[in-house]
Design a protein around this motif. Structure first.
Motif, PDB file in Angstrom:
ATOM      1  N   ARG A  23     -12.116 -38.458  14.906  1.00  0.00           N
ATOM      2  CA  ARG A  23     -12.530 -38.125  13.719  1.00  0.00           C
ATOM      3  C   ARG A  23     -13.852 -38.612  13.217  1.00  0.00           C
ATOM      4  NH1 ARG A  23      -8.041 -39.093  11.003  1.00  0.00           N
ATOM      5  NH2 ARG A  23      -8.220 -41.342  10.543  1.00  0.00           N
ATOM      6  N   THR A  24     -14.192 -40.031  13.728  1.00  0.00           N
ATOM      7  CA  THR A  24     -15.418 -40.762  13.410  1.00  0.00           C
ATOM      8  C   THR A  24     -16.496 -40.338  14.215  1.00  0.00           C
ATOM      9  OG1 THR A  24     -14.652 -42.752  14.505  1.00  0.00           O
ATOM     10  CG2 THR A  24     -13.885 -42.640  12.114  1.00  0.00           C
ATOM     11  N   GLY A  25     -16.073 -40.041  15.794  1.00  0.00           N
ATOM     12  CA  GLY A  25     -17.119 -40.038  16.882  1.00  0.00           C
ATOM     13  C   GLY A  25     -17.552 -41.394  17.556  1.00  0.00           C
ATOM     14  N   SER A  26     -16.808 -42.155  17.075  1.00  0.00           N
ATOM     15  CA  SER A  26     -17.196 -43.633  17.410  1.00  0.00           C
ATOM     16  C   SER A  26     -16.153 -44.424  17.690  1.00  0.00           C
ATOM     17  CB  SER A  26     -18.099 -44.287  16.279  1.00  0.00           C
ATOM     18  OG  SER A  26     -18.442 -45.527  16.622  1.00  0.00           O
ATOM     19  N   VAL A  27     -16.234 -45.365  18.925  1.00  0.00           N
ATOM     20  CA  VAL A  27     -15.076 -46.325  19.078  1.00  0.00           C
ATOM     21  C   VAL A  27     -15.321 -47.629  18.260  1.00  0.00           C
ATOM     22  CG1 VAL A  27     -14.565 -48.267  20.776  1.00  0.00           C
ATOM     23  CG2 VAL A  27     -15.138 -45.954  21.582  1.00  0.00           C
ATOM     24  N   GLU A  28     -16.342 -47.860  17.632  1.00  0.00           N
ATOM     25  CA  GLU A  28     -16.783 -48.855  16.750  1.00  0.00           C
ATOM     26  C   GLU A  28     -15.950 -48.867  15.405  1.00  0.00           C
ATOM     27  OE1 GLU A  28     -19.401 -47.275  18.356  1.00  0.00           O
ATOM     28  OE2 GLU A  28     -19.414 -48.936  19.652  1.00  0.00           O
ATOM     29  N   ALA A  29     -15.486 -47.545  14.972  1.00  0.00           N
ATOM     30  CA  ALA A  29     -14.784 -47.471  13.863  1.00  0.00           C
ATOM     31  C   ALA A  29     -13.363 -47.681  13.925  1.00  0.00           C
ATOM     32  CB  ALA A  29     -14.944 -45.776  13.529  1.00  0.00           C
ATOM     33  N   VAL A  30     -12.842 -47.899  15.103  1.00  0.00           N
ATOM     34  CA  VAL A  30     -11.598 -48.266  15.533  1.00  0.00           C
ATOM     35  C   VAL A  30     -11.314 -49.913  15.329  1.00  0.00           C
ATOM     36  CG1 VAL A  30      -9.825 -48.366  17.314  1.00  0.00           C
ATOM     37  CG2 VAL A  30     -11.393 -46.345  17.064  1.00  0.00           C
ATOM     38  N   THR A  31     -10.580 -50.213  14.296  1.00  0.00           N
ATOM     39  CA  THR A  31     -10.247 -51.637  14.027  1.00  0.00           C
ATOM     40  C   THR A  31      -8.468 -51.593  14.170  1.00  0.00           C
ATOM     41  OG1 THR A  31      -9.951 -51.227  11.755  1.00  0.00           O
ATOM     42  CG2 THR A  31     -12.159 -51.850  12.436  1.00  0.00           C
ATOM     43  N   LEU A  32      -8.050 -52.805  14.337  1.00  0.00           N
ATOM     44  CA  LEU A  32      -6.645 -52.912  14.342  1.00  0.00           C
ATOM     45  C   LEU A  32      -6.035 -52.491  12.935  1.00  0.00           C
ATOM     46  CD1 LEU A  32      -6.224 -56.154  16.215  1.00  0.00           C
ATOM     47  CD2 LEU A  32      -6.044 -53.885  17.166  1.00  0.00           C
ATOM     48  N   ARG A  33      -6.650 -52.723  11.924  1.00  0.00           N
ATOM     49  CA  ARG A  33      -6.207 -52.475  10.737  1.00  0.00           C
ATOM     50  C   ARG A  33      -6.398 -51.020  10.272  1.00  0.00           C
ATOM     51  NH1 ARG A  33      -5.199 -55.819   6.839  1.00  0.00           N
ATOM     52  NH2 ARG A  33      -6.448 -57.445   7.493  1.00  0.00           N
ATOM     53  N   ALA A  34      -7.374 -50.349  10.850  1.00  0.00           N
ATOM     54  CA  ALA A  34      -7.419 -48.941  10.655  1.00  0.00           C
ATOM     55  C   ALA A  34      -6.412 -48.222  11.309  1.00  0.00           C
ATOM     56  CB  ALA A  34      -8.782 -48.281  10.939  1.00  0.00           C
ATOM     57  N   VAL A  35      -6.092 -48.861  12.540  1.00  0.00           N
ATOM     58  CA  VAL A  35      -5.348 -48.094  13.731  1.00  0.00           C
ATOM     59  C   VAL A  35      -3.773 -48.146  12.775  1.00  0.00           C
ATOM     60  CG1 VAL A  35      -4.181 -48.059  15.733  1.00  0.00           C
ATOM     61  CG2 VAL A  35      -6.720 -48.413  15.835  1.00  0.00           C
ATOM     62  N   ALA A  36      -3.424 -49.216  12.530  1.00  0.00           N
ATOM     63  CA  ALA A  36      -2.158 -49.588  11.708  1.00  0.00           C
ATOM     64  C   ALA A  36      -1.953 -48.642  10.634  1.00  0.00           C
ATOM     65  CB  ALA A  36      -2.050 -51.010  11.390  1.00  0.00           C
ATOM     66  N   ARG A  37      -3.022 -48.562   9.989  1.00  0.00           N
ATOM     67  CA  ARG A  37      -2.952 -47.643   8.509  1.00  0.00           C
ATOM     68  C   ARG A  37      -2.785 -46.105   9.244  1.00  0.00           C
ATOM     69  NH1 ARG A  37      -6.805 -49.749   5.953  1.00  0.00           N
ATOM     70  NH2 ARG A  37      -8.344 -48.921   7.209  1.00  0.00           N
ATOM     71  N   GLU A  38      -3.529 -45.637  10.336  1.00  0.00           N
ATOM     72  CA  GLU A  38      -3.405 -44.178  10.698  1.00  0.00           C
ATOM     73  C   GLU A  38      -1.976 -44.151  11.363  1.00  0.00           C
ATOM     74  OE1 GLU A  38      -4.998 -40.664  11.716  1.00  0.00           O
ATOM     75  OE2 GLU A  38      -5.927 -42.092  10.668  1.00  0.00           O
ATOM     76  N   ALA A  39      -1.312 -45.169  11.766  1.00  0.00           N
ATOM     77  CA  ALA A  39       0.049 -44.955  12.384  1.00  0.00           C
ATOM     78  C   ALA A  39       1.225 -45.082  11.449  1.00  0.00           C
ATOM     79  CB  ALA A  39       0.050 -45.901  13.773  1.00  0.00           C
ATOM     80  N   ALA A  43      -0.529 -53.987  10.105  1.00  0.00           N
ATOM     81  CA  ALA A  43      -1.377 -54.633  11.064  1.00  0.00           C
ATOM     82  C   ALA A  43      -0.841 -55.664  12.136  1.00  0.00           C
ATOM     83  CB  ALA A  43      -2.830 -55.186  10.334  1.00  0.00           C
ATOM     84  N   PRO A  44       0.225 -56.531  11.893  1.00  0.00           N
ATOM     85  CA  PRO A  44       0.656 -57.180  12.783  1.00  0.00           C
ATOM     86  C   PRO A  44       1.610 -56.524  13.688  1.00  0.00           C
ATOM     87  CG  PRO A  44       0.933 -58.431  10.544  1.00  0.00           C
ATOM     88  CD  PRO A  44       0.230 -56.927  10.474  1.00  0.00           C
ATOM     89  N   ALA A  45       2.015 -55.417  13.348  1.00  0.00           N
ATOM     90  CA  ALA A  45       2.926 -54.774  14.322  1.00  0.00           C
ATOM     91  C   ALA A  45       1.980 -54.284  15.494  1.00  0.00           C
ATOM     92  CB  ALA A  45       3.497 -53.338  13.590  1.00  0.00           C
ATOM     93  N   VAL A  46       0.773 -53.911  15.371  1.00  0.00           N
ATOM     94  CA  VAL A  46      -0.075 -53.822  16.562  1.00  0.00           C
ATOM     95  C   VAL A  46      -0.053 -54.780  17.598  1.00  0.00           C
ATOM     96  CG1 VAL A  46      -2.466 -53.105  17.339  1.00  0.00           C
ATOM     97  CG2 VAL A  46      -1.664 -52.177  15.152  1.00  0.00           C
ATOM     98  N   TYR A  47      -0.210 -56.040  17.104  1.00  0.00           N
ATOM     99  CA  TYR A  47      -0.029 -57.305  17.982  1.00  0.00           C
ATOM    100  C   TYR A  47       1.066 -56.990  18.882  1.00  0.00           C
ATOM    101  CZ  TYR A  47      -4.427 -58.939  15.896  1.00  0.00           C
ATOM    102  OH  TYR A  47      -5.655 -59.137  15.676  1.00  0.00           O
TER     103      TYR A  47
END
Length: 193
Positions: A23-39, A43-47
């Motif tokens: 969607r963003t065209g960039s790996v740099e847009a991937v943050t743990l918080r953004a991934v958690a929100r998307e899923a 955020a702690p669940a990612v860890y």
């Protein structure tokens, strides 16, 4: 809502990160918080599944190589002729790269990912099969596979950038034929016509 299966959550996190990359065209847009929100998790669940962002991104890239390999395997299934298998595999490679161009770019921008070597070995084996069948004049299947891969990578990159080639299949056949030194006909006749 019942809790997710831990294996399913890991897959959902990888899919969420892959979606963010596309969607963003960039790996740099991937943050743990953004991934958690998307899923749809905290955020702690990612860890619980990834030690850090790098491990998550590596999982996304590994999944990309697995998907690439699966696409190629599906495309060549049931094709006996080694040249046709090579061309079908190359066509599947380009199609897979264009299906997720941002992840594709990231797959080759990062350091070596184990799945990348496995995916490349499929191409080397395909060139070697042409060679063994007497359908390629290649003396270095791995070296010629590198040339084919470089050209395929260029095709994906150019097409993803909007530079469309006319008759993609014809161009792929020509590219594979020239770089893998493929003979279009099996020799053995007397040459009389």
């Amino acid at each position: 809502m019942p809790p997710r299966n831990p294996g399913r959550l890991r897959a959902d996190l990888v899919a969420a990160a892959a979606e963010l990359i596309e969607r963003t065209g960039s790996v740099e847009a991937v943050t743990l918080r953004a991934v958690a929100r998307e899923a749809g998790v905290t955020a702690p669940a990612v860890y619980g599944h990834f030690t850090d962002l790098g491990a998550l991104v590596e999982a996304v890239l590994e999944e990309g190589f697995l998907a690439l390999r699966a696409s190629i395997d599906a495309a060549v299934a049931g094709i006996d002729d080694p040249v046709e298998r090579l061309v079908a595999g190359c066509r599947a490679y380009v199609t897979a790269g264009l299906a997720a161009p941002a992840r594709y770019r990231a797959m080759f921008r990062q350091g070596e990912v184990p799945g990348g070597r496995v995916a490349f070995d499929v191409l080397t084996d395909a060139v070697a099969a042409c060679q063994e069948a007497g359908r390629s004049a290649s003396r270095d299947a791995r070296g010629d596979a590198v040339l084919v891969w470089t050209a395929l990578h260029g095709v994906v990159t150019l097409r993803a950038a909007g530079v469309a080639a006319v008759d993609l299949d014809g161009r792929l056949r020509a590219l594979v034929g020239r770089l893998a030194l493929v003979r279009t006909e099996v020799s053995g006749g007397d040459g009389a016509g």
